[in-house]
Enzyme design. Structure first.
Site, PDB file in Angstrom:
ATOM      1  CG  HIS A  67      -0.333   0.315   2.502  1.00 26.56           C
ATOM      2  ND1 HIS A  67       0.458  -0.583   3.173  1.00 26.56           N
ATOM      3  CD2 HIS A  67      -0.345   1.432   3.253  1.00 26.56           C
ATOM      4  CE1 HIS A  67       0.904  -0.026   4.283  1.00 26.56           C
ATOM      5  NE2 HIS A  67       0.434   1.196   4.365  1.00 26.56           N
ATOM      6  CE  LYS A  72      14.178   0.101   5.220  1.00 32.15           C
ATOM      7  NZ  LYS A  72      14.927  -1.154   5.418  1.00 32.15           N
ATOM      8  CE  LYS A  96       8.411  -3.341  13.715  1.00 32.13           C
ATOM      9  NZ  LYS A  96       9.692  -4.076  13.832  1.00 32.13           N
ATOM     10  CE  LYS A 108      12.022  -8.889  10.099  1.00 32.00           C
ATOM     11  NZ  LYS A 108      11.786  -7.676  10.903  1.00 32.00           N
ATOM     12  CB  SER A 364      15.589   1.852   8.080  1.00 32.80           C
ATOM     13  OG  SER A 364      16.423   0.826   8.546  1.00 32.80           O
TER      14      SER A 364
HETATM   15  N1  GLU Z   1      14.499  -5.642  11.402  1.00 32.85           N
HETATM   16  C1  GLU Z   1      14.109  -4.404  11.984  1.00 32.85           C
HETATM   17  C2  GLU Z   1      12.663  -4.486  12.460  1.00 32.85           C
HETATM   18  O1  GLU Z   1      12.146  -5.538  12.732  1.00 32.85           O
HETATM   19  C3  GLU Z   1      14.401  -3.202  11.106  1.00 32.85           C
HETATM   20  C4  GLU Z   1      13.697  -3.138   9.805  1.00 32.85           C
HETATM   21  C5  GLU Z   1      14.155  -1.996   8.899  1.00 32.85           C
HETATM   22  O2  GLU Z   1      14.903  -1.131   9.320  1.00 32.85           O
HETATM   23  O3  GLU Z   1      13.733  -2.031   7.753  1.00 32.85           O
HETATM   24  O4  GLU Z   1      12.027  -3.485  12.671  1.00 32.85           O
END
Ligand code: GLU
Length: 472
Positions: A67, A72, A96, A108, A364
Protein backbone atom coordinates in the site's frame (compact mmCIF):
# COMPACT_ATOMS: atom_id res chain seq x y z
CA UNK A 1 10.94 -21.08 24.74
CA UNK A 2 10.92 -23.42 21.77
CA UNK A 3 8.70 -22.76 18.77
CA UNK A 4 6.51 -25.89 18.94
CA UNK A 5 5.01 -27.26 15.71
CA UNK A 6 1.49 -26.06 16.54
CA UNK A 7 2.68 -22.50 17.23
CA UNK A 8 1.90 -20.00 14.48
CA UNK A 9 3.40 -16.55 14.93
CA UNK A 10 1.41 -15.32 11.91
CA UNK A 11 -1.85 -16.47 13.55
CA UNK A 12 -0.84 -14.59 16.70
CA UNK A 13 -0.30 -11.37 14.74
CA UNK A 14 -3.66 -11.82 12.99
CA UNK A 15 -5.39 -12.43 16.30
CA UNK A 16 -4.07 -9.07 17.50
CA UNK A 17 -5.29 -7.44 14.27
CA UNK A 18 -8.77 -9.00 14.56
CA UNK A 19 -9.07 -7.82 18.15
CA UNK A 20 -8.21 -4.26 17.10
CA UNK A 21 -10.39 -4.36 13.96
CA UNK A 22 -13.44 -4.90 16.18
CA UNK A 23 -12.93 -1.33 17.41
CA UNK A 24 -12.99 0.07 13.87
CA UNK A 25 -15.74 0.33 11.30
CA UNK A 26 -13.82 -0.81 8.25
CA UNK A 27 -15.51 -3.36 5.96
CA UNK A 28 -14.49 -6.99 6.56
CA UNK A 29 -13.01 -7.24 3.04
CA UNK A 30 -10.73 -4.30 3.68
CA UNK A 31 -9.46 -5.82 6.92
CA UNK A 32 -8.90 -9.07 5.02
CA UNK A 33 -6.82 -7.21 2.39
CA UNK A 34 -4.83 -5.44 5.11
CA UNK A 35 -4.06 -8.77 6.82
CA UNK A 36 -3.06 -10.68 3.68
CA UNK A 37 0.59 -11.28 2.72
CA UNK A 38 0.60 -10.02 -0.87
CA UNK A 39 3.77 -11.64 -2.24
CA UNK A 40 5.62 -14.64 -0.88
CA UNK A 41 8.88 -15.74 -2.44
CA UNK A 42 10.33 -18.99 -1.14
CA UNK A 43 13.49 -20.28 -2.75
CA UNK A 44 16.37 -22.66 -2.25
CA UNK A 45 19.94 -22.26 -3.37
CA UNK A 46 23.06 -24.38 -3.06
CA UNK A 47 26.29 -23.34 -1.40
CA UNK A 48 29.66 -24.99 -1.54
CA UNK A 49 31.06 -25.42 1.95
CA UNK A 50 34.71 -24.97 2.82
CA UNK A 51 35.23 -28.76 2.96
CA UNK A 52 34.08 -29.07 -0.66
CA UNK A 53 30.62 -30.49 0.10
CA UNK A 54 27.37 -28.81 -0.91
CA UNK A 55 24.39 -27.70 1.12
CA UNK A 56 20.99 -26.43 0.04
CA UNK A 57 19.69 -23.44 1.98
CA UNK A 58 16.02 -22.49 2.36
CA UNK A 59 15.34 -18.77 2.00
CA UNK A 60 12.45 -16.31 1.91
CA UNK A 61 11.38 -12.79 1.11
CA UNK A 62 7.79 -11.84 1.90
CA UNK A 63 6.18 -8.54 0.95
CA UNK A 64 3.19 -8.23 3.19
CA UNK A 65 1.73 -4.99 1.87
CA UNK A 66 2.44 -2.71 -1.06
CA UNK A 67 0.00 0.00 0.00
CA UNK A 68 3.12 2.16 0.28
CA UNK A 69 6.24 1.56 -1.77
CA UNK A 70 8.93 0.45 -1.36
CA UNK A 71 8.31 -2.38 1.05
CA UNK A 72 10.68 -2.56 3.99
CA UNK A 73 11.93 -4.98 6.59
CA UNK A 74 14.92 -6.89 7.88
CA UNK A 75 16.62 -10.13 6.91
CA UNK A 76 16.95 -12.80 9.55
CA UNK A 77 19.53 -15.57 9.67
CA UNK A 78 18.28 -18.18 12.13
CA UNK A 79 17.40 -21.85 12.41
CA UNK A 80 13.84 -20.83 13.33
CA UNK A 81 13.22 -19.17 9.95
CA UNK A 82 10.19 -20.61 8.15
CA UNK A 83 7.37 -19.28 6.00
CA UNK A 84 5.06 -18.65 8.94
CA UNK A 85 7.69 -16.65 10.81
CA UNK A 86 8.65 -14.49 7.83
CA UNK A 87 4.98 -13.79 7.08
CA UNK A 88 4.35 -12.74 10.68
CA UNK A 89 7.41 -10.51 10.76
CA UNK A 90 6.54 -8.90 7.42
CA UNK A 91 3.01 -8.19 8.63
CA UNK A 92 4.39 -6.58 11.79
CA UNK A 93 6.53 -4.34 9.58
CA UNK A 94 3.42 -3.06 7.78
CA UNK A 95 1.72 -2.12 11.05
CA UNK A 96 4.94 -0.75 12.54
CA UNK A 97 5.63 1.57 9.61
CA UNK A 98 2.02 2.77 9.53
CA UNK A 99 2.03 3.44 13.26
CA UNK A 100 5.13 5.64 13.21
CA UNK A 101 4.20 7.24 9.89
CA UNK A 102 7.11 5.89 7.89
CA UNK A 103 5.91 5.59 4.28
CA UNK A 104 6.78 1.95 3.56
CA UNK A 105 4.84 -1.27 3.15
CA UNK A 106 5.95 -4.21 5.27
CA UNK A 107 8.34 -6.97 4.20
CA UNK A 108 10.75 -9.45 5.75
CA UNK A 109 13.28 -11.99 4.60
CA UNK A 110 15.29 -14.80 6.04
CA UNK A 111 17.59 -17.73 5.54
CA UNK A 112 17.09 -20.85 7.61
CA UNK A 113 20.56 -21.35 9.06
CA UNK A 114 22.62 -20.76 12.15
CA UNK A 115 24.88 -17.84 11.19
CA UNK A 116 27.23 -18.73 14.04
CA UNK A 117 28.23 -21.98 12.35
CA UNK A 118 29.62 -20.26 9.23
CA UNK A 119 32.88 -18.37 8.67
CA UNK A 120 32.68 -14.72 7.52
CA UNK A 121 33.78 -15.88 4.05
CA UNK A 122 30.89 -18.34 3.84
CA UNK A 123 28.45 -15.76 5.17
CA UNK A 124 29.56 -13.36 2.45
CA UNK A 125 29.05 -16.00 -0.21
CA UNK A 126 25.60 -16.86 1.16
CA UNK A 127 24.54 -13.21 1.47
CA UNK A 128 25.65 -12.31 -2.05
CA UNK A 129 23.90 -15.37 -3.47
CA UNK A 130 20.70 -14.57 -1.52
CA UNK A 131 20.84 -11.00 -2.90
CA UNK A 132 21.26 -12.11 -6.50
CA UNK A 133 18.24 -14.40 -6.09
CA UNK A 134 16.21 -11.40 -4.91
CA UNK A 135 17.46 -9.29 -7.84
CA UNK A 136 16.36 -11.95 -10.35
CA UNK A 137 12.78 -11.73 -9.09
CA UNK A 138 12.65 -7.97 -8.50
CA UNK A 139 12.38 -8.50 -4.74
CA UNK A 140 14.96 -5.82 -3.96
CA UNK A 141 15.59 -2.21 -5.07
CA UNK A 142 15.31 1.33 -3.69
CA UNK A 143 11.82 1.74 -5.16
CA UNK A 144 10.82 -1.89 -4.74
CA UNK A 145 11.82 -3.59 -1.53
CA UNK A 146 14.51 -2.45 0.92
CA UNK A 147 15.96 -4.97 3.41
CA UNK A 148 17.73 -4.14 6.68
CA UNK A 149 19.36 -6.02 9.57
CA UNK A 150 17.40 -8.35 11.82
CA UNK A 151 18.32 -11.23 14.13
CA UNK A 152 21.63 -12.77 12.95
CA UNK A 153 22.53 -10.00 10.47
CA UNK A 154 24.15 -6.58 10.80
CA UNK A 155 25.93 -3.76 8.98
CA UNK A 156 28.44 -6.18 7.43
CA UNK A 157 25.74 -8.23 5.68
CA UNK A 158 24.00 -5.04 4.55
CA UNK A 159 27.25 -3.85 2.93
CA UNK A 160 27.48 -7.12 0.97
CA UNK A 161 23.87 -6.76 -0.14
CA UNK A 162 24.39 -3.15 -1.30
CA UNK A 163 27.58 -4.06 -3.12
CA UNK A 164 25.98 -7.02 -4.91
CA UNK A 165 22.95 -4.96 -5.91
CA UNK A 166 25.11 -2.07 -7.19
CA UNK A 167 27.14 -4.47 -9.34
CA UNK A 168 23.94 -5.49 -11.11
CA UNK A 169 22.67 -1.88 -11.43
CA UNK A 170 25.64 0.23 -12.53
CA UNK A 171 23.45 3.00 -13.92
CA UNK A 172 21.20 3.42 -10.91
CA UNK A 173 22.35 6.54 -9.12
CA UNK A 174 20.33 5.62 -6.01
CA UNK A 175 21.44 1.98 -5.87
CA UNK A 176 22.71 2.28 -2.28
CA UNK A 177 19.09 2.90 -1.20
CA UNK A 178 18.38 -0.78 -1.94
CA UNK A 179 19.18 -1.70 1.67
CA UNK A 180 19.56 0.12 5.00
CA UNK A 181 21.61 -0.47 8.13
CA UNK A 182 24.80 -0.21 6.07
CA UNK A 183 28.16 0.82 7.56
CA UNK A 184 28.84 4.56 7.41
CA UNK A 185 31.55 4.05 4.80
CA UNK A 186 28.99 2.33 2.54
CA UNK A 187 26.36 5.12 2.55
CA UNK A 188 24.95 4.29 5.98
CA UNK A 189 23.62 6.97 8.31
CA UNK A 190 24.85 8.10 11.73
CA UNK A 191 22.84 6.51 14.55
CA UNK A 192 21.35 3.51 12.69
CA UNK A 193 23.22 0.88 14.74
CA UNK A 194 21.87 2.12 18.05
CA UNK A 195 18.49 3.25 16.66
CA UNK A 196 16.27 0.34 17.75
CA UNK A 197 17.67 0.19 21.30
CA UNK A 198 17.57 3.98 21.64
CA UNK A 199 13.95 3.88 20.47
CA UNK A 200 13.19 1.25 23.13
CA UNK A 201 14.66 3.58 25.75
CA UNK A 202 12.77 6.61 24.42
CA UNK A 203 9.46 4.72 24.43
CA UNK A 204 10.00 3.40 27.96
CA UNK A 205 11.08 6.84 29.17
CA UNK A 206 7.88 8.32 27.76
CA UNK A 207 5.81 5.61 29.44
CA UNK A 208 7.36 6.02 32.88
CA UNK A 209 6.98 9.80 32.73
CA UNK A 210 3.16 9.59 32.75
CA UNK A 211 2.34 9.99 36.45
CA UNK A 212 -1.24 8.76 36.19
CA UNK A 213 -0.09 5.46 34.64
CA UNK A 214 2.80 4.99 37.07
CA UNK A 215 0.46 5.61 40.05
CA UNK A 216 -1.74 2.81 38.73
CA UNK A 217 1.26 0.47 38.50
CA UNK A 218 2.57 1.52 41.92
CA UNK A 219 5.76 2.92 40.40
CA UNK A 220 7.42 6.30 40.70
CA UNK A 221 7.90 8.36 37.54
CA UNK A 222 11.21 8.49 35.65
CA UNK A 223 13.77 5.90 34.62
CA UNK A 224 16.14 6.77 37.48
CA UNK A 225 16.64 3.70 39.68
CA UNK A 226 14.14 1.50 37.79
CA UNK A 227 15.25 -2.14 37.86
CA UNK A 228 15.43 -3.62 34.40
CA UNK A 229 15.98 -7.16 33.09
CA UNK A 230 16.85 -7.51 29.41
CA UNK A 231 16.57 -10.75 27.44
CA UNK A 232 19.00 -10.77 24.50
CA UNK A 233 22.38 -9.05 24.29
CA UNK A 234 22.51 -8.62 20.53
CA UNK A 235 22.14 -5.23 18.86
CA UNK A 236 18.68 -4.41 20.27
CA UNK A 237 19.31 -5.83 23.76
CA UNK A 238 22.71 -4.19 24.12
CA UNK A 239 21.61 -0.73 23.00
CA UNK A 240 18.38 -0.87 25.00
CA UNK A 241 20.34 -1.80 28.13
CA UNK A 242 23.07 0.75 27.49
CA UNK A 243 20.79 3.70 26.77
CA UNK A 244 18.47 2.81 29.68
CA UNK A 245 21.52 2.69 31.96
CA UNK A 246 22.69 6.08 30.62
CA UNK A 247 19.27 7.44 31.67
CA UNK A 248 19.75 6.20 35.24
CA UNK A 249 18.01 2.79 35.13
CA UNK A 250 19.62 -0.17 36.92
CA UNK A 251 20.20 -3.07 34.56
CA UNK A 252 19.93 -5.89 37.11
CA UNK A 253 19.77 -8.86 34.75
CA UNK A 254 20.74 -9.85 31.22
CA UNK A 255 19.74 -13.17 29.66
CA UNK A 256 21.34 -14.77 26.63
CA UNK A 257 21.06 -18.24 25.14
CA UNK A 258 24.10 -19.53 27.09
CA UNK A 259 22.66 -18.34 30.42
CA UNK A 260 22.01 -15.16 32.34
CA UNK A 261 23.64 -12.87 34.90
CA UNK A 262 22.00 -10.95 37.71
CA UNK A 263 23.15 -8.29 40.15
CA UNK A 264 20.53 -6.37 42.09
CA UNK A 265 22.90 -3.41 42.39
CA UNK A 266 23.13 -3.17 38.59
CA UNK A 267 25.49 -4.52 35.92
CA UNK A 268 27.92 -2.37 33.94
CA UNK A 269 26.49 -2.92 30.45
CA UNK A 270 29.54 -1.89 28.43
CA UNK A 271 31.90 -3.86 30.63
CA UNK A 272 29.64 -6.92 30.46
CA UNK A 273 29.65 -6.62 26.67
CA UNK A 274 33.47 -6.66 26.68
CA UNK A 275 33.42 -9.62 29.08
CA UNK A 276 31.16 -11.59 26.71
CA UNK A 277 33.31 -10.69 23.72
CA UNK A 278 36.52 -11.77 25.46
CA UNK A 279 35.26 -14.94 27.22
CA UNK A 280 32.62 -15.90 24.59
CA UNK A 281 30.02 -16.12 27.37
CA UNK A 282 27.93 -13.78 29.46
CA UNK A 283 28.36 -16.08 32.47
CA UNK A 284 30.89 -15.63 35.29
CA UNK A 285 30.74 -11.85 35.23
CA UNK A 286 32.26 -10.17 38.29
CA UNK A 287 29.90 -9.76 41.31
CA UNK A 288 26.97 -11.18 39.32
CA UNK A 289 24.97 -14.33 39.99
CA UNK A 290 24.96 -16.89 37.15
CA UNK A 291 21.49 -18.02 36.07
CA UNK A 292 22.00 -21.31 34.23
CA UNK A 293 18.52 -21.44 32.71
CA UNK A 294 18.22 -17.98 31.23
CA UNK A 295 14.44 -18.31 30.66
CA UNK A 296 14.07 -18.18 34.44
CA UNK A 297 15.48 -14.68 34.51
CA UNK A 298 12.32 -13.39 32.81
CA UNK A 299 10.48 -14.24 36.03
CA UNK A 300 12.83 -12.50 38.46
CA UNK A 301 12.01 -9.35 40.42
CA UNK A 302 12.28 -6.12 38.37
CA UNK A 303 10.24 -3.06 37.37
CA UNK A 304 10.75 -3.35 33.62
CA UNK A 305 11.33 -6.48 31.57
CA UNK A 306 12.67 -6.00 28.03
CA UNK A 307 12.48 -9.16 25.90
CA UNK A 308 14.81 -8.23 23.05
CA UNK A 309 15.57 -11.60 21.42
CA UNK A 310 12.96 -13.66 19.57
CA UNK A 311 9.20 -14.25 19.42
CA UNK A 312 7.13 -16.56 21.67
CA UNK A 313 9.11 -15.99 24.88
CA UNK A 314 6.30 -15.05 27.26
CA UNK A 315 3.49 -17.54 26.87
CA UNK A 316 0.50 -18.65 28.95
CA UNK A 317 2.93 -21.02 30.67
CA UNK A 318 5.31 -18.46 32.22
CA UNK A 319 3.14 -15.30 32.11
CA UNK A 320 1.55 -15.98 35.53
CA UNK A 321 5.01 -15.94 37.14
CA UNK A 322 6.24 -12.67 35.58
CA UNK A 323 6.95 -10.07 38.28
CA UNK A 324 7.75 -7.03 36.14
CA UNK A 325 5.22 -4.17 36.14
CA UNK A 326 6.12 -3.07 32.63
CA UNK A 327 7.08 -5.24 29.66
CA UNK A 328 8.84 -3.37 26.86
CA UNK A 329 8.86 -5.50 23.72
CA UNK A 330 12.25 -4.89 22.08
CA UNK A 331 11.88 -8.07 20.01
CA UNK A 332 9.09 -8.76 17.53
CA UNK A 333 6.33 -10.94 18.99
CA UNK A 334 7.86 -11.93 22.35
CA UNK A 335 4.46 -12.04 24.09
CA UNK A 336 1.70 -14.35 22.77
CA UNK A 337 -1.97 -13.20 22.76
CA UNK A 338 -2.84 -15.63 25.60
CA UNK A 339 0.09 -14.38 27.66
CA UNK A 340 -0.90 -10.78 27.05
CA UNK A 341 -4.39 -11.43 28.42
CA UNK A 342 -2.89 -12.94 31.59
CA UNK A 343 -0.47 -10.02 31.99
CA UNK A 344 -3.19 -7.42 31.51
CA UNK A 345 -5.30 -9.13 34.19
CA UNK A 346 -2.30 -8.94 36.50
CA UNK A 347 -2.16 -5.19 35.80
CA UNK A 348 1.08 -5.31 33.79
CA UNK A 349 1.63 -2.61 31.16
CA UNK A 350 2.76 -4.29 27.93
CA UNK A 351 4.33 -1.78 25.52
CA UNK A 352 4.00 -3.46 22.12
CA UNK A 353 6.78 -4.35 19.66
CA UNK A 354 5.22 -2.55 16.70
CA UNK A 355 5.63 0.69 18.62
CA UNK A 356 8.60 0.10 20.90
CA UNK A 357 11.07 -1.32 18.39
CA UNK A 358 10.06 1.00 15.55
CA UNK A 359 13.17 3.14 16.08
CA UNK A 360 15.10 0.83 13.75
CA UNK A 361 12.90 1.31 10.74
CA UNK A 362 12.49 5.01 11.53
CA UNK A 363 16.22 5.59 11.19
CA UNK A 364 16.28 3.21 8.20
CA UNK A 365 13.86 5.66 6.60
CA UNK A 366 16.33 8.49 7.24
CA UNK A 367 19.13 6.40 5.73
CA UNK A 368 17.03 5.67 2.63
CA UNK A 369 16.24 9.39 2.27
CA UNK A 370 19.96 10.16 2.55
CA UNK A 371 20.70 7.59 -0.16
CA UNK A 372 18.04 9.02 -2.49
CA UNK A 373 19.23 12.58 -2.02
CA UNK A 374 22.89 11.56 -1.99
CA UNK A 375 23.79 14.13 0.64
CA UNK A 376 24.36 13.67 4.37
CA UNK A 377 22.04 15.41 6.80
CA UNK A 378 23.44 18.73 8.01
CA UNK A 379 25.94 19.05 5.18
CA UNK A 380 24.22 22.04 3.60
CA UNK A 381 22.88 23.98 6.56
CA UNK A 382 25.14 23.21 9.55
CA UNK A 383 27.66 25.98 8.99
CA UNK A 384 25.03 28.44 7.82
CA UNK A 385 23.09 27.86 11.06
CA UNK A 386 26.26 28.28 13.10
CA UNK A 387 27.02 31.64 11.53
CA UNK A 388 23.45 32.76 12.00
CA UNK A 389 23.42 31.64 15.66
CA UNK A 390 26.75 33.39 16.22
CA UNK A 391 25.34 36.67 14.89
CA UNK A 392 22.34 36.39 17.24
CA UNK A 393 24.55 35.60 20.25
CA UNK A 394 26.86 38.50 19.43
CA UNK A 395 23.89 40.87 19.09
CA UNK A 396 22.51 39.75 22.47
CA UNK A 397 25.96 40.07 24.09
CA UNK A 398 26.30 43.58 22.71
CA UNK A 399 22.79 44.69 23.72
CA UNK A 400 23.11 43.28 27.25
CA UNK A 401 26.74 44.25 27.62
CA UNK A 402 27.76 40.73 28.69
CA UNK A 403 30.26 38.20 27.41
CA UNK A 404 29.27 34.53 27.54
CA UNK A 405 31.82 31.90 28.50
CA UNK A 406 33.38 29.97 25.61
CA UNK A 407 31.46 26.76 26.55
CA UNK A 408 28.05 28.42 26.72
CA UNK A 409 28.67 30.26 23.49
CA UNK A 410 29.80 27.07 21.72
CA UNK A 411 26.62 25.28 22.79
CA UNK A 412 24.33 28.09 21.67
CA UNK A 413 26.03 28.49 18.33
CA UNK A 414 26.41 24.82 17.39
CA UNK A 415 24.68 23.71 14.17
CA UNK A 416 23.06 20.27 13.95
CA UNK A 417 25.22 17.36 12.77
CA UNK A 418 23.81 14.32 10.98
CA UNK A 419 23.77 12.47 14.28
CA UNK A 420 21.89 15.31 16.06
CA UNK A 421 19.27 15.39 13.31
CA UNK A 422 18.79 11.62 13.20
CA UNK A 423 18.41 11.39 16.97
CA UNK A 424 16.03 14.33 17.01
CA UNK A 425 13.88 12.74 14.27
CA UNK A 426 13.91 9.46 16.19
CA UNK A 427 12.88 11.13 19.45
CA UNK A 428 10.11 13.09 17.74
CA UNK A 429 8.77 9.88 16.17
CA UNK A 430 8.86 7.81 19.35
CA UNK A 431 7.43 10.52 21.58
CA UNK A 432 4.55 11.54 19.33
CA UNK A 433 3.60 7.92 18.50
CA UNK A 434 3.53 7.03 22.22
CA UNK A 435 0.98 9.70 22.97
CA UNK A 436 -1.06 8.90 19.89
CA UNK A 437 -1.32 5.28 21.03
CA UNK A 438 -1.96 6.17 24.67
CA UNK A 439 -4.66 8.69 23.71
CA UNK A 440 -6.40 6.04 21.58
CA UNK A 441 -6.17 3.63 24.51
CA UNK A 442 -7.82 6.16 26.85
CA UNK A 443 -10.41 7.34 24.33
CA UNK A 444 -11.54 3.78 23.57
CA UNK A 445 -11.17 2.70 27.18
CA UNK A 446 -8.87 -0.18 26.26
CA UNK A 447 -6.75 -2.28 28.58
CA UNK A 448 -4.30 -3.33 25.86
CA UNK A 449 -1.84 -0.81 24.48
CA UNK A 450 -1.23 -3.22 21.60
CA UNK A 451 -4.89 -3.06 20.55
CA UNK A 452 -4.67 0.74 20.56
CA UNK A 453 -1.48 0.64 18.46
CA UNK A 454 -3.09 -1.71 15.93
CA UNK A 455 -6.14 0.56 15.70
CA UNK A 456 -3.94 3.56 14.83
CA UNK A 457 -2.02 1.49 12.25
CA UNK A 458 -5.09 -0.14 10.69
CA UNK A 459 -6.85 3.23 10.34
CA UNK A 460 -3.84 4.66 8.58
CA UNK A 461 -3.48 1.74 6.14
CA UNK A 462 -7.24 1.71 5.52
CA UNK A 463 -7.18 5.38 4.51
CA UNK A 464 -4.56 4.72 1.86
CA UNK A 465 -6.84 2.08 0.28
CA UNK A 466 -10.04 4.11 0.71
CA UNK A 467 -8.53 7.26 -0.81
CA UNK A 468 -7.71 5.24 -3.92
CA UNK A 469 -11.36 4.26 -4.17
CA UNK A 470 -10.51 0.56 -3.94
CA UNK A 471 -13.20 0.06 -1.33
CA UNK A 472 -15.88 2.63 -2.24
N1 GLU B 1 14.50 -5.64 11.40
C1 GLU B 1 14.11 -4.40 11.98
C2 GLU B 1 12.66 -4.49 12.46
O1 GLU B 1 12.15 -5.54 12.73
C3 GLU B 1 14.40 -3.20 11.11
C4 GLU B 1 13.70 -3.14 9.81
C5 GLU B 1 14.15 -2.00 8.90
O2 GLU B 1 14.90 -1.13 9.32
O3 GLU B 1 13.73 -2.03 7.75
O4 GLU B 1 12.03 -3.48 12.67
Amino acid sequence: MANTPDYSFYDDVNQFVDKAAMHTEHPAGLIEQIKTCNSIYKFNFPIKLEDGTYKVLEAYRVQHSQHKMPTKGGIRYAETVNEDEVKALSALMTYKCALVNVPFGGAKGGIKMNARSYSPQMLERITRRYTSELIKKNFIGPAQDVPAPDYGTGAREMAWIADTYAAFAPNQVNASGCVTGKPLSQSGVQGRTEATGTGVMLGLREAVNVKEDMDELGLTTGLEGKKVIVQGFGNVGYWSAKTLQDEGALIVGIAEFEGGVYNEKGLDVEDLFRHRRDTKSILNYKDAKNVENSNELLEWECDILVPAALENQITEENAPRIKAKIIGEGANGPVTPEAENILIQKGVLVIPDMYLNAGGVTVSYFEWLKNLSRVSFGKIDKRYDELNNLRIVQAIEKASNTTLSEDVRKNLVKGASERDLVLSGLAETMISAYHEVRNTMKRKNLKSMRTAAFIVAIDRIAISYLDLGIFP
